[in-house]
Design an enzyme around this catalytic site. Structure first.
Site, PDB file in Angstrom:
ATOM      1  N   CYS A 111       0.645  -1.447  -0.387  1.00 44.77           N
ATOM      2  CA  CYS A 111       0.195   0.176   0.157  1.00 44.77           C
ATOM      3  C   CYS A 111       1.026   1.124   0.148  1.00 44.77           C
ATOM      4  O   CYS A 111       1.437   1.349   0.798  1.00 44.77           O
ATOM      5  CB  CYS A 111      -0.881  -0.047   1.081  1.00 44.77           C
ATOM      6  SG  CYS A 111      -1.594   1.652   1.702  1.00 44.77           S
ATOM      7  N   CYS A 146      -1.137   3.525  -6.735  1.00 47.07           N
ATOM      8  CA  CYS A 146      -1.674   3.397  -5.696  1.00 47.07           C
ATOM      9  C   CYS A 146      -1.361   1.937  -5.831  1.00 47.07           C
ATOM     10  O   CYS A 146      -2.229   1.550  -6.795  1.00 47.07           O
ATOM     11  CB  CYS A 146      -3.175   3.685  -5.348  1.00 47.07           C
ATOM     12  SG  CYS A 146      -4.270   2.725  -4.765  1.00 47.07           S
TER      13      CYS A 146
END
Length: 262
Positions: free
Chosen positions: A73, A183
């Site tokens: 992440c 992302c």
């Protein structure tokens, strides 16, 4: 220790794009993946909350016996990985937007970065940009709303494509020639990106680089898995596990995809 699993966590299902790259490069390694979909997206949360969630996920993976943890992440990496490395004894692999290769290859000297608010506003992101993008104009766009749509399984929906098109327009007006995905959810939008972007714009994500770094750290620490029994791949979601199943598209006696409240 060598045969213990690699742990991977993300604010939902997006980090499975990283898992696929790791599994391709290291198919003999067992893995445990945590999809913290209940708290997705991390990008809209305050740094203190992102750190708390990252600690929670880390401690669960350590209880499960993981020998190395991949923070799959971008937002959690930029806001929490320093703390995690300081406070836990296993190696951690983080993720940063691939600004360096885009900056090196760009002919227009204009690079777009599509990421969450939590990544774009972080000190680590700005350091990376300053270190590797001298003479390059970085056009940052927040992908607000994209992660919830991906988490809901609406990757190919009209709603997702329309939102993505709207987000891309300012970067296209600036005539970027590289788009960096900041992302781990966004690689699942690659098909839509190919439809919406002019053919000369190259899209880069961090997945392969993370897999290479994971292999290098396992080798450096002498904890590559000893070949023997078949590797196992465990996936846990505290949201809708069916979305995880559809994205992964894998089955077998060595694969388990389950719901877990964490």
């Amino acid at each position: 220790m060598k045969n213990n699993p690699i742990g991977i966590f993300d604010s939902g299902v997006g980090g499975t794009s990283i898992w696929k790259e790791i599994n391709t490069m290291l198919p003999d390694e067992s893995t445990i993946y945590l999809a913290d979909s209940k708290n997705a997206p991390y990008g809209a949360k305050k740094p203190k909350e992102i750190l708390r969630l990252s600690i929670k996920n880390t401690e669960l993976l350590l209880k499960m016996g993981c020998k190395l943890i991949v923070v799959a992440c971008n937002t959690a990496t930029t806001n929490a990985i320093h703390h995690l490395r300081e406070n836990y004894d296993v190696p951690f692999i983080g993720i940063e937007p691939a600004i360096k290769p885009a900056a090196l290859k760009s002919n227009s000297k204009k690079v777009g970065v599509l990421a969450t608010k939590g990544t774009l506003s972080s000190a680590l992101f700005h350091k990376t940009s300053n270190d590797h993008a001298s003479g390059i104009t970085i056009i940052e766009m927040e992908g607000a709303g994209l992660v919830p749509l991906i988490e809901a399984g609406k990757i190919d929906s009209k709603e997702t494509k329309e939102l993505l098109d709207k987000i891309l327009q300012p970067m296209l007006k600036e005539e970027i020639d590289y788009l960096v995905l900041g992302c781990t959810h966004y690689p699942y939008l690659m098909e839509a990106l190919r439809e919406l972007l002019p053919k000369h714009i190259q899209v880069i994500d961090s997945g392969e680089a993370v897999a290479r770094q994971t292999k290098a750290i396992l080798e450096k620490n002498g904890i590559l898995r000893i070949k023997g029994e078949e590797a196992t791949y465990q996936f846990y979601s505290n949201g809708n596990a069916s979305v995880l199943r559809s994205l992964l598209g894998i089955t077998g006696k060595n694969v388990s995809i389950d719901s877990l409240d964490f």
